[in-house]
Design a protein around this motif. Sequence first.
Motif, PDB file in Angstrom:
ATOM      1  N   GLU A  92       0.808  -1.232   0.000  1.00  0.00           N
ATOM      2  CA  GLU A  92       0.000   0.000   0.000  1.00  0.00           C
ATOM      3  C   GLU A  92       0.842   1.283   0.000  1.00  0.00           C
ATOM      4  OE1 GLU A  92      -3.167   0.648  -0.543  1.00  0.00           O
ATOM      5  OE2 GLU A  92      -3.560  -1.480  -0.826  1.00  0.00           O
ATOM      6  N   THR A  93       2.144   1.177  -0.196  1.00  0.00           N
ATOM      7  CA  THR A  93       2.991   2.365  -0.280  1.00  0.00           C
ATOM      8  C   THR A  93       2.524   3.219  -1.462  1.00  0.00           C
ATOM      9  OG1 THR A  93       4.894   1.188   0.637  1.00  0.00           O
ATOM     10  CG2 THR A  93       5.358   3.192  -0.616  1.00  0.00           C
ATOM     11  N   PRO A  94       2.268   4.511  -1.243  1.00  0.00           N
ATOM     12  CA  PRO A  94       1.798   5.374  -2.332  1.00  0.00           C
ATOM     13  C   PRO A  94       2.954   5.752  -3.267  1.00  0.00           C
ATOM     14  CG  PRO A  94       1.993   6.637  -0.316  1.00  0.00           C
ATOM     15  CD  PRO A  94       2.300   5.201   0.042  1.00  0.00           C
ATOM     16  N   ILE A  95       3.210   4.904  -4.243  1.00  0.00           N
ATOM     17  CA  ILE A  95       4.411   5.033  -5.068  1.00  0.00           C
ATOM     18  C   ILE A  95       4.467   6.323  -5.881  1.00  0.00           C
ATOM     19  CG2 ILE A  95       4.911   2.572  -5.143  1.00  0.00           C
ATOM     20  CD1 ILE A  95       3.612   2.433  -7.878  1.00  0.00           C
ATOM     21  N   ALA A  96       3.337   6.811  -6.361  1.00  0.00           N
ATOM     22  CA  ALA A  96       3.342   8.061  -7.124  1.00  0.00           C
ATOM     23  C   ALA A  96       3.512   9.257  -6.188  1.00  0.00           C
ATOM     24  CB  ALA A  96       2.073   8.195  -7.949  1.00  0.00           C
ATOM     25  N   GLU A  97       2.803   9.247  -5.077  1.00  0.00           N
ATOM     26  CA  GLU A  97       2.869  10.352  -4.126  1.00  0.00           C
ATOM     27  C   GLU A  97       4.267  10.511  -3.532  1.00  0.00           C
ATOM     28  OE1 GLU A  97      -0.283  10.007  -1.210  1.00  0.00           O
ATOM     29  OE2 GLU A  97      -1.672   9.404  -2.790  1.00  0.00           O
ATOM     30  N   LEU A  98       4.990   9.414  -3.389  1.00  0.00           N
ATOM     31  CA  LEU A  98       6.346   9.466  -2.836  1.00  0.00           C
ATOM     32  C   LEU A  98       7.409   9.640  -3.920  1.00  0.00           C
ATOM     33  CD1 LEU A  98       6.098   6.685  -0.103  1.00  0.00           C
ATOM     34  CD2 LEU A  98       6.000   9.170   0.213  1.00  0.00           C
ATOM     35  N   ASN A  99       6.951   9.889  -5.151  1.00  0.00           N
ATOM     36  CA  ASN A  99       7.849  10.087  -6.292  1.00  0.00           C
ATOM     37  C   ASN A  99       8.771   8.901  -6.550  1.00  0.00           C
ATOM     38  OD1 ASN A  99       6.848  12.639  -6.998  1.00  0.00           O
ATOM     39  ND2 ASN A  99       8.061  13.575  -5.359  1.00  0.00           N
ATOM     40  N   ILE A 100       8.309   7.704  -6.201  1.00  0.00           N
ATOM     41  CA  ILE A 100       9.060   6.502  -6.540  1.00  0.00           C
ATOM     42  C   ILE A 100       8.972   6.302  -8.052  1.00  0.00           C
ATOM     43  CG2 ILE A 100       9.104   3.978  -6.310  1.00  0.00           C
ATOM     44  CD1 ILE A 100       8.158   4.447  -3.360  1.00  0.00           C
ATOM     45  N   ILE A 101       7.820   6.623  -8.591  1.00  0.00           N
ATOM     46  CA  ILE A 101       7.593   6.523 -10.032  1.00  0.00           C
ATOM     47  C   ILE A 101       6.852   7.785 -10.471  1.00  0.00           C
ATOM     48  CG2 ILE A 101       5.470   5.217  -9.672  1.00  0.00           C
ATOM     49  CD1 ILE A 101       6.069   3.670 -12.222  1.00  0.00           C
ATOM     50  N   ASP A 102       7.260   8.336 -11.624  1.00  0.00           N
ATOM     51  CA  ASP A 102       6.610   9.552 -12.122  1.00  0.00           C
ATOM     52  C   ASP A 102       5.677   9.199 -13.276  1.00  0.00           C
ATOM     53  OD1 ASP A 102       8.271   9.112 -14.312  1.00  0.00           O
ATOM     54  OD2 ASP A 102       9.623  10.757 -13.829  1.00  0.00           O
ATOM     55  N   SER A 103       5.075  10.211 -13.873  1.00  0.00           N
ATOM     56  CA  SER A 103       4.082   9.962 -14.925  1.00  0.00           C
ATOM     57  C   SER A 103       4.697   9.275 -16.142  1.00  0.00           C
ATOM     58  CB  SER A 103       3.391  11.260 -15.330  1.00  0.00           C
ATOM     59  OG  SER A 103       4.336  12.203 -15.768  1.00  0.00           O
ATOM     60  N   VAL A 104       5.914   9.620 -16.496  1.00  0.00           N
ATOM     61  CA  VAL A 104       6.591   8.956 -17.611  1.00  0.00           C
ATOM     62  C   VAL A 104       6.857   7.497 -17.245  1.00  0.00           C
ATOM     63  CG1 VAL A 104       8.676   8.915 -19.032  1.00  0.00           C
ATOM     64  CG2 VAL A 104       7.602  11.092 -18.466  1.00  0.00           C
ATOM     65  N   GLY A 105       7.263   7.266 -16.014  1.00  0.00           N
ATOM     66  CA  GLY A 105       7.509   5.911 -15.539  1.00  0.00           C
ATOM     67  C   GLY A 105       6.263   5.050 -15.544  1.00  0.00           C
ATOM     68  N   ILE A 106       5.120   5.663 -15.303  1.00  0.00           N
ATOM     69  CA  ILE A 106       3.874   4.902 -15.318  1.00  0.00           C
ATOM     70  C   ILE A 106       3.642   4.300 -16.702  1.00  0.00           C
ATOM     71  CG2 ILE A 106       1.350   5.101 -15.212  1.00  0.00           C
ATOM     72  CD1 ILE A 106       1.741   6.889 -12.751  1.00  0.00           C
ATOM     73  N   PHE A 107       3.966   5.050 -17.751  1.00  0.00           N
ATOM     74  CA  PHE A 107       3.775   4.505 -19.095  1.00  0.00           C
ATOM     75  C   PHE A 107       4.763   3.383 -19.385  1.00  0.00           C
ATOM     76  CE2 PHE A 107       1.224   8.298 -19.434  1.00  0.00           C
ATOM     77  CZ  PHE A 107       0.114   7.800 -20.096  1.00  0.00           C
ATOM     78  N   ASP A 108       5.962   3.466 -18.829  1.00  0.00           N
ATOM     79  CA  ASP A 108       6.907   2.347 -18.931  1.00  0.00           C
ATOM     80  C   ASP A 108       6.335   1.132 -18.202  1.00  0.00           C
ATOM     81  OD1 ASP A 108       9.673   1.172 -19.445  1.00  0.00           O
ATOM     82  OD2 ASP A 108       9.537   1.057 -17.251  1.00  0.00           O
ATOM     83  N   LEU A 109       5.776   1.366 -17.031  1.00  0.00           N
ATOM     84  CA  LEU A 109       5.178   0.286 -16.250  1.00  0.00           C
ATOM     85  C   LEU A 109       3.977  -0.317 -16.997  1.00  0.00           C
ATOM     86  CD1 LEU A 109       4.994  -1.420 -13.691  1.00  0.00           C
ATOM     87  CD2 LEU A 109       3.769   0.466 -12.601  1.00  0.00           C
ATOM     88  N   VAL A 110       3.170   0.513 -17.632  1.00  0.00           N
ATOM     89  CA  VAL A 110       2.033   0.016 -18.420  1.00  0.00           C
ATOM     90  C   VAL A 110       2.536  -0.931 -19.506  1.00  0.00           C
ATOM     91  CG1 VAL A 110       0.274   0.675 -20.131  1.00  0.00           C
ATOM     92  CG2 VAL A 110       0.451   1.912 -17.957  1.00  0.00           C
TER      93      VAL A 110
END
Length: 87
Positions: free
Chosen positions: A26-44
């Motif tokens: 449940e760690t808020p990965i986006a809120e903690l800047n572990i992953i950014d919006s560009v990274g989300i598309f890589d993750l997708v």
Amino acid sequence: MTPQKLITDYIVDVWMDGDADGIEPETPIAELNIIDSVGIFDLVHHLQDEFRITVPVSEVSLKNFRSINSICDLVERLRKEKGGSAA
């Protein structure tokens, strides 16, 4: 290997230099800047390859990528919609 473990390992390897300290389901990965919006598309892209699903652009939202658990929920739902196994 479970979807949760596969997703966690990918995030830890790519964005946390292999250091999993402090990452929980449940760690808020986006809120903690572990992953950014560009990274989300890589993750997708990774999710689509790993789980053989299609993630519609409409599903790429903070709600669905807030935590590892929310990503797992998305993957399981998309796999079920496709007619595949959620395990």
